[in-house]
Design an enzyme around this catalytic site. Structure first.
Site, short mmCIF file in Angstrom:
data_model
loop_
_atom_site.label_atom_id
_atom_site.label_comp_id
_atom_site.label_asym_id
_atom_site.label_seq_id
_atom_site.Cartn_x
_atom_site.Cartn_y
_atom_site.Cartn_z
N ASN A 152 -9.58 -2.70 -12.95
CA ASN A 152 -8.78 -1.91 -12.96
C ASN A 152 -7.29 -2.47 -13.26
O ASN A 152 -7.42 -3.12 -14.33
CB ASN A 152 -8.95 -1.06 -11.63
CG ASN A 152 -8.85 -1.64 -10.42
OD1 ASN A 152 -9.76 -2.44 -9.84
ND2 ASN A 152 -7.93 -1.45 -9.39
N ASP A 153 -6.46 -2.36 -12.30
CA ASP A 153 -5.02 -2.27 -12.85
C ASP A 153 -4.55 -3.64 -13.60
O ASP A 153 -5.21 -4.93 -13.18
CB ASP A 153 -3.92 -2.63 -11.69
CG ASP A 153 -4.28 -1.59 -10.51
OD1 ASP A 153 -5.18 -0.61 -10.82
OD2 ASP A 153 -3.86 -1.56 -9.53
N ARG A 210 1.61 -2.62 -0.52
CA ARG A 210 1.27 -3.22 -1.58
C ARG A 210 1.80 -3.42 -2.69
O ARG A 210 2.82 -2.77 -3.03
CB ARG A 210 -0.32 -2.97 -1.86
CG ARG A 210 -0.77 -1.55 -2.18
CD ARG A 210 -2.11 -1.35 -2.36
NE ARG A 210 -2.44 -0.10 -2.46
CZ ARG A 210 -2.97 0.94 -1.72
NH1 ARG A 210 -3.06 0.71 -0.39
NH2 ARG A 210 -3.26 2.20 -1.97
N ASP A 211 1.27 -4.04 -3.91
CA ASP A 211 1.63 -3.82 -5.21
C ASP A 211 2.74 -4.68 -5.70
O ASP A 211 3.65 -3.83 -6.20
CB ASP A 211 1.28 -2.58 -5.79
CG ASP A 211 -0.01 -2.00 -5.67
OD1 ASP A 211 -0.94 -2.90 -5.28
OD2 ASP A 211 -0.20 -0.87 -5.78
N GLU A 233 1.20 3.77 -5.94
CA GLU A 233 0.82 2.75 -6.16
C GLU A 233 1.66 2.17 -7.41
O GLU A 233 2.16 2.59 -8.31
CB GLU A 233 -0.68 2.68 -6.63
CG GLU A 233 -1.43 3.33 -5.39
CD GLU A 233 -2.95 3.22 -5.47
OE1 GLU A 233 -3.79 2.75 -4.53
OE2 GLU A 233 -3.43 3.48 -6.68
N TRP A 282 -9.03 7.09 -11.77
CA TRP A 282 -9.83 6.82 -10.84
C TRP A 282 -10.77 7.88 -10.44
O TRP A 282 -11.65 8.08 -9.56
CB TRP A 282 -8.87 6.59 -9.37
CG TRP A 282 -8.28 5.32 -9.21
CD1 TRP A 282 -7.25 4.67 -9.32
CD2 TRP A 282 -9.46 4.24 -9.01
NE1 TRP A 282 -7.14 3.39 -9.04
CE2 TRP A 282 -8.33 2.92 -8.99
CE3 TRP A 282 -10.49 3.91 -8.91
CZ2 TRP A 282 -8.71 1.67 -8.82
CZ3 TRP A 282 -11.17 2.57 -8.75
CH2 TRP A 282 -9.98 1.48 -8.67
#
Ligand code: FRU
Length: 463
Positions: free
Chosen positions: A21-22, A151-152, A204, A291
Site C-alpha cells: 500500500n502507501d 500516525r503517518d 491519513e 481501499w
C-alpha cells in the site's frame, strides 16, 4: 521465465510478489530515488506491515531491495517518511560522514506489546549506508500521545524558521498535529489543524509541500504551501482518495481560506506524498489503488502499483487565482502516438507503455474509445468530453471480469471558461491508466483490468 502478465505495468512501480500500500520514505539521496512502501512481506493481502524498498536512477525503472524495516509480533511498521540529517543533528550518524538518513515511521504496537498495547506512536530508524540497512533508535518511540490512531509522520525542513517539522494525523479525530524539532529526536507540539469540509472519513498520510509558479530560470514567482491529505472513505471520487488545500505555512501553523480540491479525479490515487531532498519542483506519487477494493484486484501474487510520479507547480487560472498543476513524469522513450495517427487504425501493442496525445474540442461533445483486445469486441474504456459536464473517464465496461462496479467513472474535468480545446495525454501501462489534461490542470488515475495485449482507438467527434 514466468508467464507474461497482462496486468503488470512496466513503468508504474509494483512489488515483486507481495502486497503493497502507501508510498513511504520517498527521498532523493546522492542521485538515487528511494521508494519505501507499506508491504506485507509474507503475502498478497494487507497485514504484517513492514517497509519494502526499491531504488531508481530515473524514476522509471526500479531495483528491488530487501525489506528495510520488518514487522514483529509486537510492532507493525506503518507509514512515514525519510529525511537526510545532513548535519547529524540527531547524533545517529557517523561523525564526519555526511549525516545519516533518518526514517520516521509509525510504530503500530500490537495487542501483544508489553507496555504500549494497541498504541500508535512515532519512531525513528537511522541508516549510515545510504539507505540500505536501518537501525532502530534505542529511545523509540520518540512521540507518544497515548493514542490508538496517531500516525503517518511526514518530516520536512522549514528554512525560514530553521526547524524540522513533523506533520501527523489523529486519524479518527480528523486532526492534523504539527510538531517542530531541532535535533529530529525531541518534538515539540506546534499546532492542530482541522477542516470542516474534509469530514467523510479518517485522515491519513498528510504532507505539506511548497509549490512555486514559473521555472527556476524565470526567477522566484509566487509560492504557496499545499496540504496534501488522504481520507478513507470520503475520497473525492469515492472510496479512499486524496485532497489538496492551498494555503500558508509559517513553520508552526498551516492556514487556508480555500476549499479542498481533489488531487486526482480518478479513484486510484491514495496516500500521495512528496519526495524529500528534491531541489526544484516537488515530486509526488501515490498508491494507485483504493481501499474500497484494494484487496480484490485480480493480480497475483503481487498486488498494487504506484502512480507515476508527478511534478507540482502553481499556476494562475483564468481568473488569476492560484491553482495546483501536476505533470505526469512519463519516462523518456515512452512510445508516444497522436490521435490523428492512430484513431480508426489497426490495434496498438500494449506490451510496452503507450502515451496517446491529442487536442480535443472544449465546446462540442466527443468520445474517445479505447477498445482492449478484440477490435470487434466491447471491452471499452471511454474518455468523453462535453461542454456542460466536462471530461470523464469511464472504465465501467473495460474489465475482463466485473471490477469496481460501484466506482466506474472519474470526476469530471472542466476546462477553464475561455478555452476552445482540451489537451489530452493518456498513458496506458497495461492495468494502469493515467490521463493528464491541459498540461496538468487535471489528472485521472484509474486501474483497468482488461487483461489484453492490444488496444484499438476510436474517436467520435460531433461536428
Ligand atoms: C493509509 C494507512 C496509513 C497507515 C498505513 C497502514 O493507507 O492506513 O494511515 O500508516 O496505511 O498500512
Amino acid at each position: 521465465g514466468p508467464a507474461p502478465d497482462p496486468h503488470r505495468p512496466r513503468v508504474h512501480f509494483t512489488p515483486e510478489s507481495t502486497w503493497m500500500n502507501d508510498p513511504n520514505g520517498l527521498v532523493l539521496h546522492e542521485g538515487r530515488w528511494h521508494l519505501f512502501f507499506q508491504n506485507n512481506p509474507l503475502g498478497s493481502t494487507p497485514g504484517n506491515l513492514s517497509w519494502g524498498h526499491a531504488v531508481s536512477d530515473d524514476l522509471a525503472s526500479w531495483t528491488h531491495l530487501p525489506v528495510a524495516l520488518r514487522f514483529s509480533e509486537e510492532e507493525w511498521i506503518f507509514s512515514g517518511s525519510v529525511v537526510h540529517d545532513a548535519e547529524n543533528r540527531s547524533g545517529l550518524g557517523i561523525p564526519g560522514d555526511g549525516g545519516p538518513l533518518l526514517a520516521f515511521y509509525t510504530s503500530a504496537y500490537t495487542p501483544a506489546h508489553p507496555t504500549l498495547p494497541s498504541i500508535q506512536a512515532q519512531s525513528v530508524a537511522a541508516s549510515t549506508d545510504g539507505g540500505t540497512t536501518w537501525t532502530r533508535f534505542s529511545g523509540n518511540p520518540v512521540l507518544d500521545r497515548g493514542s490508538r490512531d496517531f500516525r503517518d509522520p511526514k518530516v520536512l525542513w522549514h528554512a525560514e524558521s530553521a526547524r524540522w517539522v513533523m506533520v501527523t494525523v489523529e486519524a479518527e479525530e480528523y486532526e492534523l498535529h504539527l510538531y517542530t524539532s531541532e535535533d529530529l529526536l525531541t518534538w515539540e507540539h506546534a499546532s492542530v489543524f482541522t477542516h470542516p469540509e474534509i469530514d467523510g472519513g479518517i485522515w491519513e498520510c498528510p504532507d505539506l509541500v511548497h509549490v512555486r509558479t514559473g521555472t527556476e530560470a524565470e526567477g522566484a514567482g509566487a509560492s504557496a504551501w499545499v496540504l496534501v491529505l488522504s481520507t478513507n472513505p470520503g475520497g473525492p471520487a469515492g472510496g479512499s482518495g486524496t485532497y489538496t488545500l492551498l494555503g500558508d505555512f509559517d513553520g508552526r501553523t498551516f492556514t487556508t481560506h480555500s476549499s479542498p480540491q481533489p488531487l486526482d479525479l480518478g479513484q486510484d490515487c491514495y496516500a500521495a506524498v512528496s519526495f524529500s531532498g528534491v531541489q526544484g519542483d516537488p515530486v509526488l506519487l501515490g498508491w494507485m489503488n483504493n481501499w474500497a477494493y484494494a484487496a480484490q484486484t485480480p493480480t497475483a501474487p503481487w498486488r498494487s502499483a504506484m502512480t507515476l510520479p508527478r511534478t507540482l507547480q502553481l499556476e494562475a487560472d483564468g481568473a488569476g487565482d492560484p491553482v495546483l498543476v501536476q505533470r505526469l513524469v512519463v519516462p523518456d522513450g515512452t512510445r508516444t502516438v497522436t490521435l490523428e495517427e492512430v484513431a480508426g487504425g489497426p490495434p496498438l501493442d500494449l506490451a510496452q507503455p503507450l502515451r496517446l496525445h491529442g487536442v480535443l474540442p472544449a465546446r462540442s461533445p466527443w468520445r474517445l474509445t479505447l477498445r482492449f483486445g478484440d477490435p470487434e469486441g466491447d471491452l471499452d474504456l471511454v474518455l468523453s468530453g462535453d461542454p456542460t459536464s466536462g471530461v470523464v473517464l469511464d472504465r465501467g465496461a473495460a474489465h475482463e471480469a466485473p471490477f469496481a462496479v460501484e466506482h466506474p467513472r472519474s470526476l469530471p474535468y472542466v476546462p477553464a471558461g475561455g478555452d476552445d480545446e482540451v489537451i489530452v495525454d493518456l498513458v496506458v501501462d497495461r492495468s494502469c491508466v493515467e490521463v493528464e489534461l491541459d498540461r496538468g490542470r487535471g489528472t485521472i488515475s484509474q486501474q483497468v483490468f482488461h487483461g489484453t495485449w492490444q488496444m484499438s482507438v476510436l474517436l467520435q467527434l460531433d461536428d
